[in-house]
Design a protein around this motif. Structure first.
Motif, PDB file in Angstrom:
ATOM      1  N   ARG A  15     -32.016   5.955 -49.482  1.00  0.00           N
ATOM      2  CA  ARG A  15     -33.164   6.668 -50.031  1.00  0.00           C
ATOM      3  C   ARG A  15     -33.292   6.391 -51.520  1.00  0.00           C
ATOM      4  N   CYS A  16     -34.523   6.189 -51.935  1.00  0.00           N
ATOM      5  CA  CYS A  16     -34.838   6.060 -53.350  1.00  0.00           C
ATOM      6  C   CYS A  16     -36.063   6.906 -53.607  1.00  0.00           C
ATOM      7  N   GLY A  17     -35.853   8.088 -54.156  1.00  0.00           N
ATOM      8  CA  GLY A  17     -36.972   8.986 -54.423  1.00  0.00           C
ATOM      9  C   GLY A  17     -37.742   9.255 -53.153  1.00  0.00           C
ATOM     10  N   CYS A  23     -29.599  -4.909 -55.735  1.00  0.00           N
ATOM     11  CA  CYS A  23     -30.906  -4.251 -55.640  1.00  0.00           C
ATOM     12  C   CYS A  23     -30.890  -2.936 -56.403  1.00  0.00           C
ATOM     13  N   ARG A  24     -32.070  -2.533 -56.850  1.00  0.00           N
ATOM     14  CA  ARG A  24     -32.185  -1.216 -57.461  1.00  0.00           C
ATOM     15  C   ARG A  24     -33.613  -0.734 -57.408  1.00  0.00           C
ATOM     16  N   CYS A  25     -33.739   0.577 -57.465  1.00  0.00           N
ATOM     17  CA  CYS A  25     -35.032   1.238 -57.383  1.00  0.00           C
ATOM     18  C   CYS A  25     -35.014   2.395 -58.361  1.00  0.00           C
ATOM     19  N   VAL A  26     -36.073   2.529 -59.150  1.00  0.00           N
ATOM     20  CA  VAL A  26     -36.176   3.616 -60.110  1.00  0.00           C
ATOM     21  C   VAL A  26     -37.261   4.568 -59.626  1.00  0.00           C
ATOM     22  N   ASP A  27     -36.891   5.839 -59.524  1.00  0.00           N
ATOM     23  CA  ASP A  27     -37.828   6.889 -59.147  1.00  0.00           C
ATOM     24  C   ASP A  27     -38.091   7.717 -60.396  1.00  0.00           C
ATOM     25  N   SER A  28     -39.300   7.639 -60.911  1.00  0.00           N
ATOM     26  CA  SER A  28     -39.620   8.328 -62.162  1.00  0.00           C
ATOM     27  C   SER A  28     -39.906   9.811 -61.965  1.00  0.00           C
ATOM     28  N   GLY A  72     -37.762  12.169 -61.209  1.00  0.00           N
ATOM     29  CA  GLY A  72     -36.496  12.896 -61.211  1.00  0.00           C
ATOM     30  C   GLY A  72     -36.622  14.263 -61.851  1.00  0.00           C
ATOM     31  N   LYS A  73     -35.557  15.023 -61.781  1.00  0.00           N
ATOM     32  CA  LYS A  73     -35.534  16.365 -62.365  1.00  0.00           C
ATOM     33  C   LYS A  73     -35.726  16.286 -63.874  1.00  0.00           C
ATOM     34  N   GLU A  74     -36.448  17.228 -64.404  1.00  0.00           N
ATOM     35  CA  GLU A  74     -36.690  17.355 -65.838  1.00  0.00           C
ATOM     36  C   GLU A  74     -37.282  16.084 -66.433  1.00  0.00           C
ATOM     37  N   GLY A  75     -38.072  15.365 -65.661  1.00  0.00           N
ATOM     38  CA  GLY A  75     -38.751  14.180 -66.158  1.00  0.00           C
ATOM     39  C   GLY A  75     -37.867  12.956 -66.330  1.00  0.00           C
ATOM     40  N   LYS A  76     -36.612  13.041 -65.900  1.00  0.00           N
ATOM     41  CA  LYS A  76     -35.702  11.899 -66.022  1.00  0.00           C
ATOM     42  C   LYS A  76     -35.818  11.024 -64.779  1.00  0.00           C
ATOM     43  N   ALA A  77     -35.708   9.736 -64.995  1.00  0.00           N
ATOM     44  CA  ALA A  77     -35.782   8.799 -63.874  1.00  0.00           C
ATOM     45  C   ALA A  77     -34.459   8.783 -63.107  1.00  0.00           C
ATOM     46  N   ASN A  78     -34.557   8.704 -61.800  1.00  0.00           N
ATOM     47  CA  ASN A  78     -33.389   8.544 -60.947  1.00  0.00           C
ATOM     48  C   ASN A  78     -33.242   7.072 -60.611  1.00  0.00           C
TER      49      ASN A  78
END
Length: 166
Positions: A38-40, A123-128, A130-136
């Motif tokens: 899972r990614c976001g 591989c990587r995935c960024v979910d913007s 995230g909690k408190e506006g931080k990217a996961n």
């Protein structure tokens, strides 16, 4: 996107991603829940002939039994993977970019993985969202059987120099 080729199922797509956490849809496609990351709001689904391991699990050697068993079927892939795991663990310990370390190690070990019939992709995935506006950031290695999936490349391929979304 086409799920049968092993791509991602997005929250705003045709398929409800919450079905992916249950057995119904994944079992119907021949996947198990261990074959997803899972990614976001999306689930990365690995097609038959491939498997993924989160970098955190790789670094702590806590990768799933299924992934370890899968690699054991490919000559010395488990031994080569130990070197990849060590590179990732070193990056985590020194607060360096684990994705870049994995990409570099995958490239450095590519010939040895190929001798076992597989390719390892960082591989990587960024979910913007995230909690408190931080990217996961979700990071993993995708292992691919090149006989079974000769043309397959993961969607969230990370080269270390920038993200290539296929």
């Amino acid at each position: 996107m086409d799920m049968l080729t092993g791509c991602c199922v997005k929250r705003d797509g045709d398929v409800n991603p919450f079905l992916l956490s249950g057995p119904g849809l994944i079992d119907a496609l021949g996947f198990s829940t261990e074959r997803t990351i899972r990614c976001g709001g999306e689930a990365v689904v690995f097609p038959k002939g491939s498997i993924g391991v989160r970098l955190e699990d790789l670094a702590t050697k806590a990768s799933s039994t299924k992934a370890a068993a899968w690699l054991a079927n490919y000559g010395n892939a488990a031994e080569v993977n130990s070197e990849l795991a060590e590179a990732v663990a070193t990056a985590f310990k020194s607060d360096k970019d684990a994705s870049a370390a994995a990409a570099s190690a995958c490239e450095r070990l590519a010939h040895r993985f190929a001798q076992s019939g597989i390719v390892a992709y960082s591989c990587r995935c960024v979910d913007s969202n995230g909690k408190e506006g931080k990217a996961n950031l979700t990071q993993w290695v995708t292992y691919v059987d090149k006989k079974e999936l000769p043309d397959y490349k993961p969607e969230h391929l990370w080269t270390g120099a920038g993200c290539t979304v296929m």
